[in-house]
Design a protein around this motif. Sequence first.
Motif, short mmCIF file in Angstrom:
data_model
loop_
_atom_site.label_atom_id
_atom_site.label_comp_id
_atom_site.label_asym_id
_atom_site.label_seq_id
_atom_site.Cartn_x
_atom_site.Cartn_y
_atom_site.Cartn_z
N ILE A 172 0.86 -1.18 0.00
CA ILE A 172 0.00 0.00 0.00
C ILE A 172 0.90 1.23 0.00
O ILE A 172 1.74 1.41 0.89
N ASN A 174 1.58 5.52 -0.32
CA ASN A 174 1.03 6.84 -0.05
C ASN A 174 0.85 7.57 -1.38
O ASN A 174 1.34 7.13 -2.43
N THR A 188 -1.04 -2.98 11.75
CA THR A 188 -1.80 -1.74 11.74
C THR A 188 -3.01 -1.92 10.83
O THR A 188 -2.87 -2.35 9.69
N LYS A 189 -4.18 -1.63 11.33
CA LYS A 189 -5.41 -1.90 10.58
C LYS A 189 -5.38 -1.23 9.22
O LYS A 189 -5.08 -0.05 9.10
N GLY A 190 -5.66 -2.00 8.19
CA GLY A 190 -5.68 -1.50 6.83
C GLY A 190 -4.33 -1.53 6.14
O GLY A 190 -4.23 -1.28 4.94
N LEU A 191 -3.27 -1.84 6.92
CA LEU A 191 -1.92 -1.85 6.35
C LEU A 191 -1.24 -3.20 6.56
O LEU A 191 -0.02 -3.29 6.68
N GLU A 192 -2.04 -4.24 6.58
CA GLU A 192 -1.50 -5.58 6.81
C GLU A 192 -0.45 -5.97 5.76
O GLU A 192 0.50 -6.70 6.07
N LYS A 193 -0.62 -5.49 4.53
CA LYS A 193 0.33 -5.82 3.47
C LYS A 193 1.70 -5.20 3.71
O LYS A 193 2.69 -5.63 3.12
#
Length: 232
Positions: A172, A174, A188-193
């Motif tokens: 992911i 920015n 971190t939620k939403g940033l598992e990748k």
Amino acid sequence: MQERDRIMMAMLRSLGIEKGRPFQPDARMAKLLTEATLVGEAMAKVNDYEKRDMALAHYADGSAWEFALCLDPSQETANYTQLDERAAWFYEATATSKGMVSKTPGVGSVYLATYKDTDGNWLDGANTYRLHVPPNPPVTQFWSITLYDVSSRALIQNNTEITDRSSRQDLIKNTDGSVDLYFGLTATKGLEKNWISTLAGKAWFPYFRLYGPTQAHFDRTWTLPSIEKVSK
């Protein structure tokens, strides 16, 4: 036997370790060697993880990152054999080559390592950290980051069996193309990748590798920021 190792073999000989001779330490020698392994391990860690006198380890002013490999492949300089540099690298790794210390843009690779966060504290598996990888990394191929266990220097043993993240993966990003990577017990939620799992009670360190480093690396117009501890 390589010529540079002959003095080392002389020291081992006094301990009863010699080619063609059975190693049969008596009780006194076994006790001394057992104690020496503990001291030797501590010396090796300090020599490796705190490279204070190794000029070639310096990466960039103000950065906690350093060159993991500050050893010439020949292990020699004009005036001395790189004893400390050699001991530091081979405590962590098993091989070296000219391509790993390339100074030619687009050729070979670069190995950066760090053992502390922005506050100068050792990296701790119980904490959560973030590494901001700025946009336009200086590579013609790809970059990667891999986490290792401080005690074994092997890949960390986590419950996800994922110890590496790289630009070859679907990370992911920015809006400016930069990437924030996270290391800690939970994602971190939403940033598992973008996350690599660590373990409480286990110290770790990363290698950040640049494959096909470009001129922006060599002139330091692009530098990698230090890893920062974050609260969750």
